[in-house]
Design a protein around this motif. Sequence first.
Motif, PDB file in Angstrom:
ATOM      1  N   MET A   1       2.659  13.141  -1.986  1.00  0.00           N
ATOM      2  CA  MET A   1       2.039  12.364  -3.015  1.00  0.00           C
ATOM      3  C   MET A   1       1.425  13.308  -4.010  1.00  0.00           C
ATOM      4  O   MET A   1       0.984  14.374  -3.670  1.00  0.00           O
ATOM      5  CB  MET A   1       0.998  11.495  -2.292  1.00  0.00           C
ATOM      6  CG  MET A   1      -0.148  11.165  -3.120  1.00  0.00           C
ATOM      7  SD  MET A   1      -1.638  11.070  -2.210  1.00  0.00           S
ATOM      8  CE  MET A   1      -2.565  12.089  -3.239  1.00  0.00           C
ATOM      9  N   THR A   2       1.452  12.863  -5.219  1.00  0.00           N
ATOM     10  CA  THR A   2       1.006  13.811  -6.237  1.00  0.00           C
ATOM     11  C   THR A   2      -0.487  13.812  -6.352  1.00  0.00           C
ATOM     12  O   THR A   2      -1.162  12.872  -5.967  1.00  0.00           O
ATOM     13  CB  THR A   2       1.618  13.452  -7.589  1.00  0.00           C
ATOM     14  OG1 THR A   2       1.445  14.563  -8.456  1.00  0.00           O
ATOM     15  CG2 THR A   2       0.909  12.263  -8.185  1.00  0.00           C
ATOM     16  N   THR A   3      -0.949  14.824  -6.909  1.00  0.00           N
ATOM     17  CA  THR A   3      -2.367  14.853  -7.224  1.00  0.00           C
ATOM     18  C   THR A   3      -2.455  15.251  -8.667  1.00  0.00           C
ATOM     19  O   THR A   3      -1.513  15.770  -9.249  1.00  0.00           O
ATOM     20  CB  THR A   3      -3.095  15.903  -6.391  1.00  0.00           C
ATOM     21  OG1 THR A   3      -2.723  17.191  -6.886  1.00  0.00           O
ATOM     22  CG2 THR A   3      -2.682  15.783  -4.946  1.00  0.00           C
ATOM     23  N   ALA A  15       9.429   9.837  -9.404  1.00  0.00           N
ATOM     24  CA  ALA A  15       8.411   9.176  -8.580  1.00  0.00           C
ATOM     25  C   ALA A  15       8.884   7.802  -8.138  1.00  0.00           C
ATOM     26  O   ALA A  15       8.870   7.471  -6.946  1.00  0.00           O
ATOM     27  CB  ALA A  15       7.109   9.062  -9.356  1.00  0.00           C
ATOM     28  N   PRO A  23       7.750  13.254   4.370  1.00  0.00           N
ATOM     29  CA  PRO A  23       7.184  14.447   3.722  1.00  0.00           C
ATOM     30  C   PRO A  23       8.093  15.014   2.643  1.00  0.00           C
ATOM     31  O   PRO A  23       7.615  15.502   1.622  1.00  0.00           O
ATOM     32  CB  PRO A  23       7.015  15.433   4.878  1.00  0.00           C
ATOM     33  CG  PRO A  23       6.869  14.574   6.070  1.00  0.00           C
ATOM     34  CD  PRO A  23       7.699  13.369   5.818  1.00  0.00           C
ATOM     35  N   GLN A  82       7.646  12.990  -0.417  1.00  0.00           N
ATOM     36  CA  GLN A  82       6.344  13.116  -1.052  1.00  0.00           C
ATOM     37  C   GLN A  82       6.357  14.151  -2.149  1.00  0.00           C
ATOM     38  O   GLN A  82       5.675  14.016  -3.157  1.00  0.00           O
ATOM     39  CB  GLN A  82       5.305  13.506  -0.006  1.00  0.00           C
ATOM     40  CG  GLN A  82       4.685  12.330   0.698  1.00  0.00           C
ATOM     41  CD  GLN A  82       3.559  12.769   1.598  1.00  0.00           C
ATOM     42  OE1 GLN A  82       3.621  13.839   2.189  1.00  0.00           O
ATOM     43  NE2 GLN A  82       2.540  11.964   1.696  1.00  0.00           N
ATOM     44  N   ARG A  83       7.153  15.195  -1.953  1.00  0.00           N
ATOM     45  CA  ARG A  83       7.194  16.222  -2.990  1.00  0.00           C
ATOM     46  C   ARG A  83       7.667  15.658  -4.309  1.00  0.00           C
ATOM     47  O   ARG A  83       7.242  16.069  -5.360  1.00  0.00           O
ATOM     48  CB  ARG A  83       8.142  17.340  -2.556  1.00  0.00           C
ATOM     49  CG  ARG A  83       7.519  18.242  -1.541  1.00  0.00           C
ATOM     50  CD  ARG A  83       8.565  19.140  -0.904  1.00  0.00           C
ATOM     51  NE  ARG A  83       8.350  19.152   0.525  1.00  0.00           N
ATOM     52  CZ  ARG A  83       7.806  20.172   1.180  1.00  0.00           C
ATOM     53  NH1 ARG A  83       7.459  21.239   0.526  1.00  0.00           N
ATOM     54  NH2 ARG A  83       7.629  20.118   2.472  1.00  0.00           N
ATOM     55  N   PHE A 109       7.166  12.830  -5.503  1.00  0.00           N
ATOM     56  CA  PHE A 109       6.168  12.067  -6.236  1.00  0.00           C
ATOM     57  C   PHE A 109       5.456  12.983  -7.217  1.00  0.00           C
ATOM     58  O   PHE A 109       4.998  12.574  -8.253  1.00  0.00           O
ATOM     59  CB  PHE A 109       5.133  11.481  -5.282  1.00  0.00           C
ATOM     60  CG  PHE A 109       5.678  10.379  -4.445  1.00  0.00           C
ATOM     61  CD1 PHE A 109       4.884   9.778  -3.490  1.00  0.00           C
ATOM     62  CD2 PHE A 109       6.969   9.931  -4.579  1.00  0.00           C
ATOM     63  CE1 PHE A 109       5.366   8.762  -2.701  1.00  0.00           C
ATOM     64  CE2 PHE A 109       7.471   8.922  -3.800  1.00  0.00           C
ATOM     65  CZ  PHE A 109       6.647   8.332  -2.850  1.00  0.00           C
TER      66      PHE A 109
END
Lengths: 314, 552, 329
Positions: free
Chosen positions: A1-3, A218, A297, A300-301, A303
């Motif tokens: 998930m991005t931040t 995303a 996982p 998630q990258r 995103f």
Amino acid sequence: MTTLENATIGDDTVRPTRDGKRPPWMEKPGPITQTLKFIVLAVAVALVIVPFWSVIATSLADQQTINDAGGGMVMWPGSGLNFDSYVAVLSGGVVTRAVLISIGVTLVGTVLSLAATAGLAYWLSRPGALWSKPVLMLVLGAVLFSPGLIPSYLVVKEFNLLDSLWSLILPVLINAFNVIVMRAFFQELPKELFESAAIDGVGAATVLFRIVLPLSKAVLAVIGLFYAVAYWNAFFNALLYIQSSEKWPMALVLRTYVVNQTTIGADQAAGEILPPQLPLQMAILVIAIVPILLVYPFLQRHFAKGVMIGAVKG
Amino acid sequence: MSHSAFSRRSLIGGAGGAAALAMAGCSSGGSGGGGGGESEENTAVLPSYIPYTGVQPDLPGTEEGVDPAFYNFPAENPASVSEAPGNGETLTGMANIYYAVPPGPGSNTYWAGLNERLGVDLQLQMVSNADYLQKFPTVIAGNDLPDMLQVPNGFPPPVPNMPQLLEKRFTDLSEHLSGDAVKDYPNLANIPTRHWLNTVYNSGIYGIPIPRGAIGNYHFIRKDLFDAAGVSTEPKSYEEFVDATMALTDPKSRKWAFSLINQPRQMLGRMNGEPNFWDEEGGKLTHTYETEQFKQTVTDLIAMWKSGVMHPDSFNPAQPFKQLFNAGTVAINAADGYPGWIQYQLDNANNPGFELGLMPVYTRDSGELADWNLGSGFFSITLLKQQEDPEKIKLALRVLNWLAAPFGTEEYKYRLYGDEGVDHTMDPDGNPVLTETGTANTVLPIRYLADSPYNIYVPGRPDDADVQHDYQSLEVPTGIPNPVVGLYSQTASSDNATADKTFLDSVWDIVQERRQFTELETLITTWKNAVGDKMRTEYQDALQKAGSTATS
Amino acid sequence: MVRFNSTREKTAEAPPKTVTRAQAAPAARRPRITRDRLLLVALGLPGALALVGFHYVPLLGNVIAWKDYQPYLTIGESDWVGWANFSFLWDGNPEFLNALWNTVILTIIQTVLVFPIPLALALILNSLAGERLKRTLQSVLYLPHFLSWVIVVALFQQMLGNAGMLNTFLVQNDLSIVHIIGAPELFKALVTSQVIWKDAGWGTIIFLAAISRIDQEQYEAAAVDGANARQRLWYITLPAMKGLIILLLILRLGSSLSVGFEQILLQQGPVGLQASEVLDTWVYNNGILGGDWGTSAAAGLVKGIVGLLLVIGANKLAHAFGERGVYQK
């Protein structure tokens, strides 16, 4: 998930700090907020972890430990810890085969579904596109109305898909909800992108493949995950359409193991065949979950990538 | 399994419950069997009963319905079928399965061997029991019927409009099986007449029954727990019974007497003299819900719940009662299918303290055995679809005949135990013991297509045969039949499941004292108006038509 | 800097520039546009065809809502019964009305409680520092989504049942049992908490994906201007998600009469039908179990129509507030 920290900016060479470092402009939250957040998250995590822990522990326990605990699930496998259930489940050949089938169906299905959904969502997201309004209504209608069991079966039969693994993919190729969500994301792309493309005389297909999709990683990852999980967990279509047990996907095998135990009523003469023991059921449950957990996982990258500011600026 | 797409598709469009469970639907249908129909007379002639004599039991069965018993597997296994039923044809079937699915014929030597012995390529659709009620109508609607189809189990079969369905899509087997015609299929002739009652519709024989013993259920007990509590395993009065349950209960150490509300309900029902679903007198039927005895049972249940001898989750139909019984959390497992005997012994083979017993039921205060409720006699019936080629029907019947081979024959041995050395090994007493391969491979649900009549046999535990045979010999003679076995009621097959569930749910509310006992009268009236009176009329009509026509 | 917000009405219409440019070179443009438009259709056609073939063709089967359908007859052969299957709407059937009531209450509760929780979780997760921490937390939180309802119900039973872990603990410490499972008055709370437990974590995914698209420079600039965390949340994050939230809400309204089927069916036993029957289980108990396919189809159509009306209404409402909604005129 991005931040916010690792969202790419510009041309990817300027990457803010990752892994625990706050960007300079973000102030440290106050102690009350910190504590509250911590409590909320801790409670949420505990509520999830505890039952899962119990599932894993029970799958590793032996019957004696379970008996001592009253016949239900346990929190600790105790001295009788063993992997017998896993061995039993995996050595039969049936489960392994089912897992492979599920993996295959999930991979093929997800790719095809993503492609079809993206195409459809893209078409419907372009303002003024040909027939897009009626087709959008069609998609919306699909969200609201579902066909019945028997008519669906008859249609699948007419298409000659009975007992074929394609019956697990084609009837659910498009999920109307996903189309609408993806369309919404596409609509949020800045108009300037399309305008420049039009000015440069770029065709619709090229716009899709060279501009829209790369910037939509995303939502593609999210919708892809939605489809993947749906394919992986789906047993109902297999129940209806698959006739040979050799083609059963994982989810249906799991269901047979687990649900029968709990739904055999007292008044049914169901004592003929050994029902699975509790550790066995838990083991097969764990096996059913593991592959998806491994996949996420990686997704998630994606995103993180997909913020498109750079494209507009550049 | 609740992704938006799936759960939405479930029922919005109608005809289909997503991931449905066939919970109460299956056998809570209070009454009735599957016979009779819309026709004026129900004059099908049932197959003659010609018992197989090639294998003699150690303890013989009786005509009333006590099952024959064997201490050990017979050493001699004569062949009951002289030649393979088929010649390479393909035969399809569909049946429910209770457990994991076996490997397919490509990787299953047992299945391959079965095909060889049958002389056919047997293709089976296996559907888990919980979903069978969903799959069955779909298969019917799709008109894609397998050659042999198992009707959803239950009593009455939860299939609405059964007579019309059978007439339209399935074969009347009377010409092949009535009277002495069944001699062509000696193993089918070996099935006693009372099991065939439930195969008659529209004055014809429409299926092969999967026989079940007259005893129906056992009241299993954990003898070891009874002994530990110093309680007699045969309480001879209501007071003794209640005392026993109290002695067996200790919530602090997680021990209770009962785990499911239906269990004490059944036991008390027998104790109070309730009829076996319906009571028939001079052609008139009264349902057990309408009797004074039922009210007494409800009163007793209220007291029992209050006394705390029932597991707190007893009203949850999904209660894993078998596991609780195995774990010793509950001491009584009443009204459970009798084939469970073997299963419980095997489940607990590694538990030295475990001792399985059976509890007879006595009347409230007379010190005599209470009337036993005889079972319906069948689990399900197997239908043969309409075929253009009559030879296909005969082929199917020959295959079913092979599958119904009696206990101890060569075919039976293979059907249950497969190949020696691969699927089973022989123990010193000559009993086959399934290997791991065998356990996985032999769970083919062919036993739901055809089966021999039940024989009491617990491999490696010859004493168990005595225990069971004695219990059956004790209880079966006191048995009262359900008078509607062999009759058909449309309401019973369609609306009763839900109405019964609604009724019982409210009764359980009364038991838990969420409702007043005085409401019971209203509930019974509601039930009568919803389904009770209709069923009564339909059954009484069918009873009249069946009348004194010989059905055996 | 580009500002993202959902109110794209202003920019939805093509700005005049493009039109003039197109008009400037019409001859060269037009063939491209036409072919281009067809290409657009071609891209979406496979999906559309799949939808029509496997969703809409079977929907035609809903004609059995007006028939007395029997599986051993074809749809064509079954008799017409007019509106008889819809009679549950007007004959005051108490079970249906009870089911309807329970459904409406549950859907209100779930929309109010269940909808905001994933959003709140997503915002909390988003505000954390530490990429790895965030990823791990998220992975943990969405785990329950993968369990089927059969398992979830069994787990809740094990934990909260009358003889479950919680109560065993209480009993062994001489405290009295808490009756959670099997208490009719707690059923709605139980069912809702199960839905939250199972899907709240999963629901954060889509919100986080939307948040991930927000230009970080906006935050930086706002912070420089003196905005604190709360203000950044209120003026940047939430507005950026407004469109998605509204979209999801409208779609949720569309299926507001579906509040769970298997989950509820599994737990009806201990609490009784009065407290637990919802529309889908009512249809199953009365329609499917009794072989009344016509009524199930009728009920499904009714649910769809109600959902459609709600969606249309909500969409119009969204437009009134200047939002895009699900579709535009």
